[in-house]
Design a protein around this motif. Structure first.
Motif, mmCIF file in Angstrom:
data_model
loop_
_atom_site.group_PDB
_atom_site.id
_atom_site.type_symbol
_atom_site.label_atom_id
_atom_site.label_comp_id
_atom_site.label_asym_id
_atom_site.label_seq_id
_atom_site.Cartn_x
_atom_site.Cartn_y
_atom_site.Cartn_z
ATOM 1 N N GLU A 20 -21.772 10.739 39.691
ATOM 2 C CA GLU A 20 -20.935 10.969 38.676
ATOM 3 C C GLU A 20 -19.947 12.162 38.650
ATOM 4 O O GLU A 20 -18.935 12.620 38.145
ATOM 5 N N ILE A 23 -16.964 10.859 40.570
ATOM 6 C CA ILE A 23 -16.081 10.611 39.680
ATOM 7 C C ILE A 23 -15.318 11.393 38.728
ATOM 8 O O ILE A 23 -14.216 11.097 38.552
ATOM 9 N N ALA A 26 -12.607 13.118 40.628
ATOM 10 C CA ALA A 26 -11.273 12.260 40.678
ATOM 11 C C ALA A 26 -10.650 12.238 39.555
ATOM 12 O O ALA A 26 -9.514 12.130 39.718
ATOM 13 N N LYS A 27 -11.388 12.217 38.601
ATOM 14 C CA LYS A 27 -10.532 12.149 37.083
ATOM 15 C C LYS A 27 -9.721 13.401 36.938
ATOM 16 O O LYS A 27 -8.801 13.350 36.439
ATOM 17 N N ARG A 45 -18.337 1.104 41.127
ATOM 18 C CA ARG A 45 -17.769 2.322 40.229
ATOM 19 C C ARG A 45 -16.820 3.186 40.792
ATOM 20 O O ARG A 45 -15.928 3.694 40.083
ATOM 21 N N GLU A 48 -13.551 1.868 41.184
ATOM 22 C CA GLU A 48 -13.022 1.550 39.869
ATOM 23 C C GLU A 48 -12.148 2.892 39.331
ATOM 24 O O GLU A 48 -11.318 2.669 38.581
ATOM 25 N N HIS A 49 -12.601 4.222 39.970
ATOM 26 C CA HIS A 49 -12.018 5.240 39.714
ATOM 27 C C HIS A 49 -11.107 5.829 40.822
ATOM 28 O O HIS A 49 -10.997 6.999 40.915
ATOM 29 N N GLY A 50 -10.978 5.147 41.795
ATOM 30 C CA GLY A 50 -9.773 5.361 42.531
ATOM 31 C C GLY A 50 -10.307 6.137 43.759
ATOM 32 O O GLY A 50 -9.632 6.661 44.402
#
Length: 362
Positions: A20, A23, A26-27, A45, A48-50
């Protein structure tokens, strides 16, 4: 930033605090690529977040083909950071990065076995190609600094963060076949039989409890029925209140039906994940003062901390909960808040981002 991560993401539950982080990065707009085993559970997962996923992970030490594969990706991707989390990744990723303009960062989550005279440490953590080592707790960083005689490698403590929502379960495991009274304070210890877990001291602690003390102690994990433990239980004045559950695949549900999480560890661990899970469920903790868990619980505020290898100290901690049941609710709520606020995953993401920026500019 462009970051290449090499790690094992086969199991969602085990690796979630680590996965996480990326992730989260990435966000925040950073370009993340993950190399992991083909078919790993976390791949959907990530995608899903590129996050780009390369289904590859080294399976041998210093494998020429693996080194060449990683090096080709580093050159092609022009990465700023190479972050790795296990020995197979280190032993292939470090030589792959040699001479390239990428910052190489490793991870250490175990306290102990760090010594300047260990020749193998120079293949990994003290290698000339390595720029940084992220340490899960301060005690690990301090060991590295004590044994490293240079000033080039940066050792940085960043806790792996959590979110209490990851550990919430609605169900409670049925322990009715063991429980003698619903009013008894239920202690749970989840650990596999390893010397570092200090289980014998927990069992010796029960020798200092009154026969009529209103409690139950549940032991969940592998090899809890070894002869040494059975002897200590048999000699305990409260032997009828000690229950061996063995290995459980519903451990969160078991913890959810208990009141206090007890940990008697002696050494080696960084922040104990089992303790974090129980605290996230709002269970009051009773833990020992090993270096890795030094800041996990504030004794007298979010739980009780006692000296390691001290059976009487553990017994006194148990008595505080047994005879002051209001502490269970108070410390349980405070423990849950501490995980969500002090050890939250968003804080880890921010600290990783800040550290990587500093590393790139160094």
């Amino acid at each position: 930033m462009k970051i290449l991560v090499i790690s094992n993401y086969k199991s969602i539950v085990t690796v979630r605090p680590e996965a996480e982080i990326f992730i989260g990065l990435a966000k925040k707009g950073h370009e993340i690529t993950v190399m992991t085993y083909e078919g790993a559970d976390y791949i959907p997962r990530f995608e899903e977040h590129g996050i780009k996923v390369i289904p590859f992970h080294p399976t041998k030490k210093r494998d020429k083909e693996s080194i060449a594969f990683i090096r080709e990706e580093l050159i092609k991707g022009e990465y700023d950071i190479l972050q790795m989390y296990n020995s197979l990744a280190y032993l292939n990723g470090i030589p792959a990065a040699k001479g390239l303009p990428v910052k190489v960062s490793l991870y250490r989550g175990y306290t102990g076995n760090i010594a300047w005279y260990d020749p193998f440490i120079y293949l990994k953590y003290f290698n000339k190609t390595v720029d940084a080592v992220i340490c899960n707790v301060k005690a690990i960083e301090e060991l590295f600094v004590k044994n490293y005689f240079g000033n080039r490698i940066i050792f940085k403590t960043i806790n792996k963060g959590h979110d209490i929502s990851w550990y919430q379960v609605d169900e409670k495991a049925d322990l009715s076949e063991y429980i003698q009274s619903k009013d008894n304070v239920k202690f749970i210890c989840t650990a596999n039989d390893r010397k570092m877990k200090g289980l014998k001291y927990l069992l010796k602690a029960t020798h200092y409890l009154d026969k009529d003390a209103p409690f139950e102690l549940f032991l969940a994990g592998n090899n809890m029925d070894r002869p040494e433990f059975l002897k200590l239980i048999e000699e305990s004045p409260v032997k009828d209140k000690i229950h061996i559950l063995g290995y459980r695949n519903d451990i969160l549900e078991v913890e959810n039906n208990c009141d206090v999480f007890v940990l008697a560890s002696l050494y080696g661990e960084s922040i104990t994940k089992a303790a974090i899970e129980a605290m996230a469920l709002g269970k009051a903790p009773l833990i020992t003062d090993i270096p890795g868990n030094k800041k996990l619980v504030v004794s007298g505020e979010s739980g009780i901390v006692v000296p390691k290898a001290d059976a009487e100290g553990l017994a006194e901690g148990m008595k505080q909960y047994i005879y002051n049941p209001k502490l269970i609710e108070k410390y349980g709520e405070a423990a849950q808040n501490r995980i969500q606020n002090v050890f939250h995953t968003s804080k880890t993401v921010e600290e990783y981002e800040e550290f990587y920026n500093e590393l790139i500019l160094d």
